[in-house]
Design a protein around this motif. Structure first.
Motif, PDB file in Angstrom:
ATOM      1  N   MET A 114      39.878  54.738  40.281  1.00  9.93           N
ATOM      2  CA  MET A 114      40.588  53.586  39.724  1.00  9.93           C
ATOM      3  C   MET A 114      40.800  52.566  40.830  1.00  9.93           C
ATOM      4  SD  MET A 114      44.214  53.931  37.784  1.00  9.93           S
ATOM      5  CE  MET A 114      45.361  52.601  37.556  1.00  9.93           C
ATOM      6  N   TYR A 115      40.425  51.335  40.535  1.00  8.32           N
ATOM      7  CA  TYR A 115      40.590  50.268  41.525  1.00  8.32           C
ATOM      8  C   TYR A 115      41.474  49.182  40.927  1.00  8.32           C
ATOM      9  CZ  TYR A 115      39.435  46.781  45.052  1.00  8.32           C
ATOM     10  OH  TYR A 115      39.508  45.854  46.075  1.00  8.32           O
ATOM     11  N   THR A 116      42.447  48.749  41.715  1.00  7.62           N
ATOM     12  CA  THR A 116      43.335  47.700  41.226  1.00  7.62           C
ATOM     13  C   THR A 116      43.424  46.594  42.268  1.00  7.62           C
ATOM     14  OG1 THR A 116      45.274  48.863  42.093  1.00  7.62           O
ATOM     15  CG2 THR A 116      44.701  49.285  39.837  1.00  7.62           C
ATOM     16  N   CYS A 117      43.296  45.364  41.812  1.00  9.98           N
ATOM     17  CA  CYS A 117      43.371  44.233  42.739  1.00  9.98           C
ATOM     18  C   CYS A 117      44.815  44.093  43.214  1.00  9.98           C
ATOM     19  CB  CYS A 117      42.911  42.947  42.067  1.00  9.98           C
ATOM     20  SG  CYS A 117      41.151  42.984  41.720  1.00  9.98           S
ATOM     21  N   GLY A 118      44.975  44.056  44.513  1.00 10.79           N
ATOM     22  CA  GLY A 118      46.313  44.016  45.101  1.00 10.79           C
ATOM     23  C   GLY A 118      46.756  42.608  45.471  1.00 10.79           C
ATOM     24  N   MET A 145      43.928  50.247  46.099  1.00 10.74           N
ATOM     25  CA  MET A 145      44.420  48.882  45.893  1.00 10.74           C
ATOM     26  C   MET A 145      44.173  48.085  47.176  1.00 10.74           C
ATOM     27  SD  MET A 145      48.285  47.480  45.194  1.00 10.74           S
ATOM     28  CE  MET A 145      48.401  47.379  43.413  1.00 10.74           C
ATOM     29  N   ASN A 146      43.514  46.955  47.020  1.00 13.92           N
ATOM     30  CA  ASN A 146      43.201  46.183  48.225  1.00 13.92           C
ATOM     31  C   ASN A 146      44.359  45.266  48.611  1.00 13.92           C
ATOM     32  OD1 ASN A 146      42.612  44.462  45.892  1.00 13.92           O
ATOM     33  ND2 ASN A 146      42.071  43.002  47.462  1.00 13.92           N
ATOM     34  N   ILE A 147      44.367  44.895  49.864  1.00 12.05           N
ATOM     35  CA  ILE A 147      45.319  43.906  50.355  1.00 12.05           C
ATOM     36  C   ILE A 147      44.489  42.718  50.848  1.00 12.05           C
ATOM     37  CG2 ILE A 147      47.130  43.417  52.050  1.00 12.05           C
ATOM     38  CD1 ILE A 147      48.085  45.705  50.398  1.00 12.05           C
ATOM     39  N   GLU A 158      35.218  40.714  48.799  1.00 17.08           N
ATOM     40  CA  GLU A 158      36.143  41.690  49.406  1.00 17.08           C
ATOM     41  C   GLU A 158      36.309  42.891  48.478  1.00 17.08           C
ATOM     42  OE1 GLU A 158      39.933  39.937  50.193  1.00 17.08           O
ATOM     43  OE2 GLU A 158      39.087  38.266  51.325  1.00 17.08           O
ATOM     44  N   CYS A 159      36.590  42.599  47.213  1.00 24.96           N
ATOM     45  CA  CYS A 159      36.868  43.697  46.283  1.00 24.96           C
ATOM     46  C   CYS A 159      35.618  44.528  46.010  1.00 24.96           C
ATOM     47  CB  CYS A 159      37.465  43.160  44.986  1.00 24.96           C
ATOM     48  SG  CYS A 159      39.220  42.767  45.166  1.00 24.96           S
ATOM     49  N   SER A 160      34.455  43.870  45.894  1.00 23.87           N
ATOM     50  CA  SER A 160      33.220  44.641  45.670  1.00 23.87           C
ATOM     51  C   SER A 160      32.955  45.569  46.850  1.00 23.87           C
ATOM     52  CB  SER A 160      32.027  43.693  45.508  1.00 23.87           C
ATOM     53  OG  SER A 160      32.036  43.121  44.225  1.00 23.87           O
ATOM     54  N   PRO A 174      37.323  33.783  37.574  1.00 23.10           N
ATOM     55  CA  PRO A 174      35.994  34.306  37.917  1.00 23.10           C
ATOM     56  C   PRO A 174      36.014  35.624  38.691  1.00 23.10           C
ATOM     57  CG  PRO A 174      36.645  32.668  39.534  1.00 23.10           C
ATOM     58  CD  PRO A 174      37.782  32.776  38.543  1.00 23.10           C
ATOM     59  N   HIS A 175      37.196  36.100  39.112  1.00 23.14           N
ATOM     60  CA  HIS A 175      37.217  37.174  40.108  1.00 23.14           C
ATOM     61  C   HIS A 175      36.467  38.435  39.662  1.00 23.14           C
ATOM     62  CE1 HIS A 175      38.425  39.414  43.546  1.00 23.14           C
ATOM     63  NE2 HIS A 175      39.250  40.203  42.889  1.00 23.14           N
ATOM     64  N   HIS A 176      36.823  38.988  38.514  1.00 28.82           N
ATOM     65  CA  HIS A 176      36.179  40.243  38.109  1.00 28.82           C
ATOM     66  C   HIS A 176      34.745  40.032  37.637  1.00 28.82           C
ATOM     67  CE1 HIS A 176      40.356  42.282  37.626  1.00 28.82           C
ATOM     68  NE2 HIS A 176      39.965  42.191  38.878  1.00 28.82           N
ATOM     69  N   GLU A 177      34.515  38.885  37.043  1.00 28.84           N
ATOM     70  CA  GLU A 177      33.146  38.532  36.664  1.00 28.84           C
ATOM     71  C   GLU A 177      32.260  38.548  37.921  1.00 28.84           C
ATOM     72  OE1 GLU A 177      32.855  37.272  33.109  1.00 28.84           O
ATOM     73  OE2 GLU A 177      31.005  38.251  33.688  1.00 28.84           O
ATOM     74  N   ALA A 178      32.800  37.957  38.978  1.00 30.53           N
ATOM     75  CA  ALA A 178      32.056  37.894  40.236  1.00 30.53           C
ATOM     76  C   ALA A 178      31.891  39.289  40.841  1.00 30.53           C
ATOM     77  CB  ALA A 178      32.773  36.972  41.220  1.00 30.53           C
ATOM     78  N   GLU A 179      32.918  40.117  40.729  1.00 32.21           N
ATOM     79  CA  GLU A 179      32.806  41.490  41.259  1.00 32.21           C
ATOM     80  C   GLU A 179      31.652  42.239  40.587  1.00 32.21           C
ATOM     81  OE1 GLU A 179      36.152  44.133  41.682  1.00 32.21           O
ATOM     82  OE2 GLU A 179      37.524  42.450  41.941  1.00 32.21           O
ATOM     83  N   ILE A 180      31.536  42.061  39.264  1.00 33.24           N
ATOM     84  CA  ILE A 180      30.439  42.730  38.542  1.00 33.24           C
ATOM     85  C   ILE A 180      29.094  42.228  39.060  1.00 33.24           C
ATOM     86  CG2 ILE A 180      29.289  42.988  36.286  1.00 33.24           C
ATOM     87  CD1 ILE A 180      32.046  42.776  34.966  1.00 33.24           C
TER      88      ILE A 180
HETATM   89 ZN   LIG Z   1      39.960  42.085  43.285  1.00 34.59          ZN
END
Ligand SMILES: [Zn+2]
Length: 470
Positions: free
Chosen positions: A26-30, A66-68, A214-216, A239-245
């Protein structure tokens, strides 16, 4: 009934089937650590906490990352304005964030990667190089590297956007002219004067990563190419999660995430929270008004995660009352559980309704409905002396299960500021020596500083004074 969750990707409720049960990645944007997180951020983190806790009560083993975000425009600007290094600027906000998680009883993630850590920067550079190799990215005249969205046909699927809408329709902002398509997003931002001494070397020159990569990089480094669950607030979808995909699948060629879950907005008095409207609250603003972490937790937890939550101080009072009802009920049950009392055959007994409601896309309203209906029924039975020690024990056990997901038990550790700790200790010693006058003086001193003292059979209890800030 099996677990099912609403997947933003399909816009449908789907039965939950992780890749490798009982393990769940599980990944959650921090947070971006340029200020203290606000209650809207914490609403999303509490939803993720409830999700993890419920999965755990259902026997899953959750590995959560969770990222910082410790480098972006806001952190760089903050560091420049305060004339300190980026790290010195973000450090206190990181610390405050972890304290706030503690206050709100949010379980610690297994890892909190920071974007500026060398191993993740290396991974970002590696991923960008791969995207360029695959013709999915290009370096523009401004020396920044952009993702080429036209080459990734799925771009827009998560947000259900039509790619054509992202094409320029005439006027293009002057600072965007280097890009092939207005929707192309930065993977690597070339250094400019605004960045000061913040920057890293890369095959494309000095610069810094874009937020999305960063998140990817962090998620795939720590959880592998394919994740079970990826969460965030609805603001993160595009756009964040779209871009991660696009980035992750562009590099790995594998489906990045099975279940995308997003938490709706938080409003304050039916308005968008903003500093200019004076309705902007951090957790600390609320604890300074005398609310405990558990009261804030309850207030942010009690509305279904896909429904906008309207935060009000009336709502805070309701939360306080709801918790008092739970506390008083538990006290009664505990008392009865230690007595020798007769069992009435018709006494209400616990059932699995609470967990079943959460199985259904974390239906917290349904789950809390079961809890309060149970409280009503058992209170009625206790009033009529129809609930004996065996039933009381069963209900207490039931509460333990329920509380694994809710984390709303009354036991609360308050961290006293050092000067309050000193005054409290002095008062304790004064009372021990029967120095009543001294003890009263110290009580007034604590009151003046915004703290309440209660003497109980277990010693003195110190709480923040309730009400608006003096
Ligand atoms: Zn993120």
């Amino acid at each position: 009934m099996a677990l099912r969750f609403f997947n933003t990707y399909s816009r449908a409720l789907e039965e939950f089937a992780p890749r490798d049960p009982p393990n769940i990645s599980m990944y959650t944007c921090g947070p971006t650590v340029y200020s203290n997180a606000h209650i809207g951020n914490f609403r999303a983190y509490i939803f993720e906490d409830l999700l993890q806790r419920h999965l755990e009560t259902r026997g899953f083993k959750v590995h959560r990352v969770m990222n910082i975000t410790d480098v972006d425009d806001k952190t760089i600007r903050g560091a420049r304005e305060t004339k300190i290094s980026l790290n010195d600027f973000t450090e206190p906000f990181k610390r405050a964030f972890f304290e706030d998680l503690e206050t709100l009883r949010i379980k610690r993630a297994n890892e909190y990667p920071g974007a500026t850590e060398p191993r993740y920067l290396a991974r970002m550079i590696e991923m960008i190089a791969e995207l360029i190799k695959r013709d999915l990215a290009y370096q523009a005249e401004d020396k920044s590297v952009y993702f080429r969205i036209n080459k990734f046909p799925e771009y827009g699927r998560l947000a259900h956007l039509n790619l054509d809408e992202l094409r320029p329709t005439g006027r293009v902002r002057s600072d965007e002219y280097e890009k092939e398509n207005i929707g192309d997003f930065a993977l690597w931002k070339a250094w400019d004067e605004e960045d000061g001494d913040v920057g890293w070397d890369s095959p494309w020159g000095r610069g810094r990563p874009g937020w999305h990569i960063e998140c990817s990089a962090m998620s795939t480094t720590l959880l592998g190419d394919q994740l079970d669950i990826h969460c965030g607030g609805v603001d993160n979808i595009f756009p964040h999660h779209e871009a991660e995909i696009a980035q992750s699948e562009g590099v790995t060629g594998k489906k990045f995430v099975r279940y995308w879950m997003h938490c709706a907005h938080l409003l304050v008095d039916n308005q968008k929270m903003s500093k200019s409207l004076g309705n902007f609250y951090t957790l600390r603003d609320l604890t300074a008004r005398g609310y405990s972490g558990r009261e804030v937790r309850y207030a942010l937890l009690r509305v279904h995660y896909r429904v906008p939550l309207n935060f009000t101080f009336d709502g805070m009072e309701e939360s306080r009352q709801a918790l008092t009802r739970i506390d008083e009920w538990l006290e009664r049950l505990r008392e009865i559980s230690t007595t020798i009392s007769s069992e009435a055959p018709g006494a209400p007994m616990p059932n699995a309704g609470f967990q079943q409601a959460l199985d259904d896309d974390l239906n917290i309203s349904g789950a809390l409905g079961v809890l309060f209906e149970s409280i009503r029924e058992t209170n009625r039975a206790m009033d009529a002396n129809e609930l004996g020690a065996i039933a009381a024990k069963a209900w207490l056990q039931w509460w333990d299960e329920v509380n694994r997901a809710l984390a709303l038990d009354a036991v609360e550790t308050i961290v006293l500021p050092p000067e309050i700790e000193t005054l409290a200790e002095a008062r304790r010693l004064a009372r021990l020596a029967k120095g009543w006058q001294k003890s009263d003086e110290l009580r007034l001193e604590l009151n003046a500083r915004g703290w309440e003292v209660r003497d109980t059979k277990d010693g003195q209890k110190i709480t923040r004074r309730v009400g608006p800030e003096p």
